[in-house]
Scaffold this motif. Structure first.
Motif, PDB file in Angstrom:
ATOM      1  N   TYR A  63       0.812  -1.213   0.000  1.00 14.24           N
ATOM      2  CA  TYR A  63       0.000   0.000   0.000  1.00 14.24           C
ATOM      3  C   TYR A  63       0.850   1.269   0.000  1.00 14.24           C
ATOM      4  CZ  TYR A  63      -3.803  -3.166   1.150  1.00 14.24           C
ATOM      5  OH  TYR A  63      -4.723  -4.184   1.108  1.00 14.24           O
ATOM      6  N   PHE A  64       2.005   1.216   0.671  1.00 14.59           N
ATOM      7  CA  PHE A  64       2.867   2.387   0.802  1.00 14.59           C
ATOM      8  C   PHE A  64       4.322   1.973   0.582  1.00 14.59           C
ATOM      9  CE2 PHE A  64      -0.837   3.073   3.514  1.00 14.59           C
ATOM     10  CZ  PHE A  64      -1.306   4.285   3.024  1.00 14.59           C
ATOM     11  N   ARG A  65       5.086   2.872  -0.009  1.00 18.35           N
ATOM     12  CA  ARG A  65       6.495   2.568  -0.292  1.00 18.35           C
ATOM     13  C   ARG A  65       7.327   2.515   0.984  1.00 18.35           C
ATOM     14  NH1 ARG A  65       4.665   5.772  -4.462  1.00 18.35           N
ATOM     15  NH2 ARG A  65       4.917   4.871  -6.551  1.00 18.35           N
ATOM     16  N   GLY A  66       6.843   3.128   2.028  1.00 20.62           N
ATOM     17  CA  GLY A  66       7.558   3.176   3.299  1.00 20.62           C
ATOM     18  C   GLY A  66       6.872   4.163   4.219  1.00 20.62           C
ATOM     19  N   MET A  67       7.496   4.453   5.353  1.00 18.03           N
ATOM     20  CA  MET A  67       6.877   5.330   6.334  1.00 18.03           C
ATOM     21  C   MET A  67       6.744   6.760   5.813  1.00 18.03           C
ATOM     22  SD  MET A  67       5.854   3.523   8.757  1.00 18.03           S
ATOM     23  CE  MET A  67       5.358   4.865   9.825  1.00 18.03           C
ATOM     24  N   ASP A  68       7.684   7.211   4.973  1.00 14.74           N
ATOM     25  CA  ASP A  68       7.554   8.571   4.456  1.00 14.74           C
ATOM     26  C   ASP A  68       6.355   8.671   3.523  1.00 14.74           C
ATOM     27  OD1 ASP A  68       8.877  11.251   4.476  1.00 14.74           O
ATOM     28  OD2 ASP A  68       8.875  10.908   2.313  1.00 14.74           O
ATOM     29  N   ASP A  69       6.128   7.635   2.723  1.00 15.75           N
ATOM     30  CA  ASP A  69       4.963   7.615   1.838  1.00 15.75           C
ATOM     31  C   ASP A  69       3.680   7.642   2.668  1.00 15.75           C
ATOM     32  OD1 ASP A  69       3.733   7.503  -0.692  1.00 15.75           O
ATOM     33  OD2 ASP A  69       3.528   5.330  -0.580  1.00 15.75           O
ATOM     34  N   LEU A  70       3.664   6.922   3.772  1.00 12.59           N
ATOM     35  CA  LEU A  70       2.508   6.936   4.668  1.00 12.59           C
ATOM     36  C   LEU A  70       2.339   8.316   5.302  1.00 12.59           C
ATOM     37  CD1 LEU A  70       0.198   5.642   6.248  1.00 12.59           C
ATOM     38  CD2 LEU A  70       1.902   4.758   7.871  1.00 12.59           C
ATOM     39  N   THR A  71       3.444   8.953   5.679  1.00 12.74           N
ATOM     40  CA  THR A  71       3.372  10.295   6.250  1.00 12.74           C
ATOM     41  C   THR A  71       2.719  11.276   5.281  1.00 12.74           C
ATOM     42  OG1 THR A  71       5.346   9.934   7.610  1.00 12.74           O
ATOM     43  CG2 THR A  71       4.749  12.224   7.145  1.00 12.74           C
ATOM     44  N   LEU A  72       3.072  11.190   4.000  1.00 13.93           N
ATOM     45  CA  LEU A  72       2.472  12.073   2.995  1.00 13.93           C
ATOM     46  C   LEU A  72       0.992  11.762   2.816  1.00 13.93           C
ATOM     47  CD1 LEU A  72       5.313  12.140   0.319  1.00 13.93           C
ATOM     48  CD2 LEU A  72       4.795  13.861   2.061  1.00 13.93           C
ATOM     49  N   ARG A 120       5.193  19.249   5.336  1.00 10.63           N
ATOM     50  CA  ARG A 120       5.381  18.421   4.152  1.00 10.63           C
ATOM     51  C   ARG A 120       4.517  18.885   2.982  1.00 10.63           C
ATOM     52  NH1 ARG A 120       7.972  13.712   5.050  1.00 10.63           N
ATOM     53  NH2 ARG A 120       8.401  14.013   2.826  1.00 10.63           N
ATOM     54  N   VAL A 121       4.958  18.547   1.774  1.00 16.78           N
ATOM     55  CA  VAL A 121       4.197  18.822   0.557  1.00 16.78           C
ATOM     56  C   VAL A 121       3.919  17.476  -0.096  1.00 16.78           C
ATOM     57  CG1 VAL A 121       4.152  20.022  -1.660  1.00 16.78           C
ATOM     58  CG2 VAL A 121       5.384  21.027   0.286  1.00 16.78           C
ATOM     59  N   SER A 122       2.657  17.072  -0.114  1.00 16.97           N
ATOM     60  CA  SER A 122       2.341  15.728  -0.609  1.00 16.97           C
ATOM     61  C   SER A 122       2.087  15.705  -2.114  1.00 16.97           C
ATOM     62  CB  SER A 122       1.120  15.163   0.125  1.00 16.97           C
ATOM     63  OG  SER A 122      -0.078  15.766  -0.340  1.00 16.97           O
ATOM     64  N   GLY A 123       1.548  16.799  -2.671  1.00 19.51           N
ATOM     65  CA  GLY A 123       1.196  16.831  -4.078  1.00 19.51           C
ATOM     66  C   GLY A 123       0.051  15.894  -4.432  1.00 19.51           C
ATOM     67  N   ARG A 124      -0.739  15.495  -3.424  1.00 19.54           N
ATOM     68  CA  ARG A 124      -1.811  14.529  -3.658  1.00 19.54           C
ATOM     69  C   ARG A 124      -3.163  15.224  -3.802  1.00 19.54           C
ATOM     70  NH1 ARG A 124       0.383   9.181  -0.402  1.00 19.54           N
ATOM     71  NH2 ARG A 124       2.569   9.514  -1.011  1.00 19.54           N
TER      72      ARG A 124
END
Length: 236
Positions: A63-72, A120-124
């Motif tokens: 679902y997520f590439r890692g914890m940073d991806d989850l943070t975004l 953070r800037v997620s761009g989502r």
């Protein structure tokens, strides 16, 4: 190389996790928010998240590439909560005030997550929708593009900065928050006029005000400045 994230439809578990829930992007983000609320950023990890979900931690990488991806993803979720149910009135100042207060409120509802994500800037999707709403409001009101972009930056940064500041206070242990509140009454209010004449003259106002967020006041000041800039652009 980052792990490939599988699309939602393809990665959905067909069987419930050990906790009885079907694993999904939504469930993982909601569980992470709960863990942040209960344990703070230091208490959030892939291993602990997997345990809380009743799933093998390695499953989360589908679902997520890692914890940073989850943070975004969490950052974007908070912005989505701010945007939920929002309706434009067509009055640019009212619309910006409403959106700013929505962002501030949404982040303060999850202070630990706000501290983690406000910078953070997620761009989502939800973040870009909020940015589009602010810029659209300003440009439709008649702000020239350079002014619209400058005000947009100040507006978003102000909302997130105050959200981070106020959330950091809420994230403190209650004893620390109480001690900070007491400083205004026990220290500032007792400073003598001989050495601190201006604090002494305004001490009663400081005690009444300084334990509340300054964001609504700062927001109105920003909107006043924007309104003056718009009037200048129209006159020019």
């Amino acid at each position: 190389m980052p792990k490939k994230v599988i699309q939602e439809a393809a990665r959905r578990r067909r069987r419930p996790t050990g906790s009885g829930a079907v694993l999904s992007h939504r469930l993982i983000v909601d569980t992470a928010l709960r863990m942040l609320r209960e344990h703070g950023p230091a208490g959030l990890s892939v291993r602990r998240l997997g345990t809380a979900l009743g799933a093998d931690p390695s499953t989360l990488y589908r679902y997520f590439r890692g914890m940073d991806d989850l943070t975004l993803a969490i950052a974007d979720d908070l912005m989505g909560r701010a945007m939920e149910g929002r309706r434009s009135t067509g009055a640019w100042r009212d619309d910006l005030r409403d959106l700013g207060l929505r962002i501030h409120t949404a982040y303060l509802a999850h202070p630990q997550a706000a501290v983690l994500t406000a910078s953070r800037v997620s761009g989502r999707a939800h973040e870009t929708a909020a940015d589009e709403a602010v810029l659209g409001t300003l440009r439709t009101a008649g702000f020239p593009d350079p002014a619209a972009v400058a005000i947009y930056q100040a507006f978003i940064d102000q909302a997130l900065a105050f959200a981070a500041l106020d959330a950091a206070t809420l994230a403190l242990p209650e004893a620390a928050r109480a001690a900070d509140r007491d400083v205004w009454r026990e220290t500032y209010a007792r400073l003598p006029a001989r050495t601190h004449p201006h604090i002494a003259a305004t001490a009663h106002l400081l005690v009444a005000r300084m334990n509340r967020s300054a964001y609504p006041t700062a927001l109105e000041m920003l909107l006043d400045s924007a309104e003056a800039r718009l009037a200048g652009a129209r006159e020019g």
